[in-house]
Design an enzyme around this catalytic site. Structure first.
Site, PDB file in Angstrom:
ATOM      1  N   CYS A  74       0.826  -1.209  -0.135  1.00  0.00           N
ATOM      2  CA  CYS A  74      -0.488  -0.158   0.187  1.00  0.00           C
ATOM      3  C   CYS A  74       0.658   1.175   0.458  1.00  0.00           C
ATOM      4  O   CYS A  74       1.816   1.488   0.846  1.00  0.00           O
ATOM      5  CB  CYS A  74      -1.103   0.079   1.425  1.00  0.00           C
ATOM      6  SG  CYS A  74      -1.708   1.372   1.671  1.00  0.00           S
ATOM      7  N   HIS A 151      -3.459  -3.981 -11.516  1.00  0.00           N
ATOM      8  CA  HIS A 151      -4.352  -2.589 -11.610  1.00  0.00           C
ATOM      9  C   HIS A 151      -4.436  -2.600 -13.114  1.00  0.00           C
ATOM     10  O   HIS A 151      -3.111  -3.281 -13.802  1.00  0.00           O
ATOM     11  CB  HIS A 151      -2.911  -1.363 -11.005  1.00  0.00           C
ATOM     12  CG  HIS A 151      -3.142  -1.571  -9.298  1.00  0.00           C
ATOM     13  ND1 HIS A 151      -3.855  -0.165  -9.436  1.00  0.00           N
ATOM     14  CD2 HIS A 151      -2.401  -1.388  -8.718  1.00  0.00           C
ATOM     15  CE1 HIS A 151      -3.283  -0.266  -7.974  1.00  0.00           C
ATOM     16  NE2 HIS A 151      -2.450  -1.585  -7.842  1.00  0.00           N
ATOM     17  N   GLU A 200     -11.019   0.221  -5.274  1.00  0.00           N
ATOM     18  CA  GLU A 200      -9.246  -0.454  -4.943  1.00  0.00           C
ATOM     19  C   GLU A 200     -10.277  -1.900  -4.409  1.00  0.00           C
ATOM     20  O   GLU A 200     -10.827  -2.173  -3.533  1.00  0.00           O
ATOM     21  CB  GLU A 200      -9.099  -0.150  -3.679  1.00  0.00           C
ATOM     22  CG  GLU A 200      -7.672  -0.057  -2.789  1.00  0.00           C
ATOM     23  CD  GLU A 200      -6.843   0.694  -2.086  1.00  0.00           C
ATOM     24  OE1 GLU A 200      -6.094   0.043  -1.685  1.00  0.00           O
ATOM     25  OE2 GLU A 200      -7.067   2.048  -2.180  1.00  0.00           O
ATOM     26  N   CYS A 209      -5.361   6.033  -3.923  1.00  0.00           N
ATOM     27  CA  CYS A 209      -4.634   5.075  -4.001  1.00  0.00           C
ATOM     28  C   CYS A 209      -3.318   5.278  -4.530  1.00  0.00           C
ATOM     29  O   CYS A 209      -2.626   5.124  -5.499  1.00  0.00           O
ATOM     30  CB  CYS A 209      -5.379   4.092  -4.671  1.00  0.00           C
ATOM     31  SG  CYS A 209      -4.361   2.272  -5.298  1.00  0.00           S
ATOM     32  N   GLY A 212      -2.278   2.774  -7.021  1.00  0.00           N
ATOM     33  CA  GLY A 212      -3.036   3.363  -8.408  1.00  0.00           C
ATOM     34  C   GLY A 212      -2.644   4.228  -8.944  1.00  0.00           C
ATOM     35  O   GLY A 212      -2.570   4.579 -10.278  1.00  0.00           O
TER      36      GLY A 212
END
Length: 269
Positions: A74, A151, A200, A209, A212
């Site tokens: 993360c 992703h 997410e 994110c 992201g």
């Protein structure tokens, strides 16, 4: 057993940070994570971050999403714990070791080298990850990128008009993505700016994110839509993403401590 916690956020993507480096905390199982993450009956968060001892880095960071599932990395949380640490740090994650350095109001994180192979995303079938021949109700031909987690990036005329609350869950759990996927819808503003919204994996719509933003920036750079350094604007704020000539991605942005407290483990176990 009373467990101390720190509530933090990166651009509104919020975390409960638990420090288990002294070994006194029970293992954080999925049902406990879900209970703590509940915004009505728990503390409330998008992700729970557990800091543990590491033999290969300064410490290990484990991450559970609000649905209880464990994920690899993360970006926003990495900035947050780097800021807490207060000096340059190496952090062990499931995706590998991340290097970070605190900066005023946040941190810069070396996110490593992105992967583009269909089996590294992973996808269920071989295909060109730069121009995937698939679509979902108007969202078509995404780019797939793995920046420690998977992703799918869709470039659209106006990302704010996409019904991501409806399409995100369907794409996340499509059989094409055997480990599920984070869904990004992005609008190119100019050569140095991207506007982005993210569904997410395991957390749903989020204000920010970090991975992201990295995946979307790299996808846009691969398609030659932007330069090698861009500002990505999410609902919660801005991140600076650089893809260096060495192939490594650097993410720079803020992180904030909201408050500290403690809870009784038995109330959630």
């Amino acid at each position: 057993m009373r467990i101390p916690f720190i509530k933090m956020h990166g651009l509104g993507n919020d975390f409960i940070v638990l420090d288990a480096r002294d070994g006194d905390m029970p293992p954080l199982e999925a049902h406990v994570a879900r209970a703590l993450a509940d915004r009505h009956t728990g503390i409330g968060c998008d992700q729970l971050i557990v800091l543990e001892p590491s033999e290969v880095a300064d410490f290990r960071m484990r991450i559970r999403n609000a649905d209880g599932g464990e994920v690899e990395v993360c970006g926003n949380a990495t900035r947050a714990v780097a800021m807490l640490h207060g000096e340059p740090v190496e952090i062990e994650t499931v995706a590998g070791i991340l290097s970070a350095r605190p900066e005023e109001g946040g941190a810069a994180v070396d996110m490593g080298e992105p992967e583009f192979g269909w089996d590294a995303i992973p996808l269920s079938d071989p295909m060109d990850t730069l121009d995937m021949p698939v679509g979902w109700d108007g969202l078509e031909r995404p780019v797939a990128v793995n920046v420690g987690n998977p992703h799918a990036v869709f470039f659209v005329r106006d990302c704010d008009k996409v019904d991501l609350a409806r399409l995100g869950p369907a794409i996340e759990r499509d059989p094409l993505f055997p480990e599920r996927v984070n869904v990004n819808v992005a609008t190119i503003e100019n050569r140095s700016e991207i506007r982005l919204r993210v569904w997410e994996r395991g957390a749903g719509l989020t204000r920010a994110c970090g991975t992201g933003a990295c995946a979307t920036a790299v996808a846009a750079m691969r398609r030659k839509l932007v330069d090698r350094e861009v500002v990505v604007t999410l609902p919660g704020g801005k991140l600076l993403i650089t893809w260096g000539e060495d192939g490594r991605v650097t993410m720079t942005g803020p992180a904030t401590e909201s408050f500290r407290g403690s809870f009784d483990w038995g109330d959630f176990a």
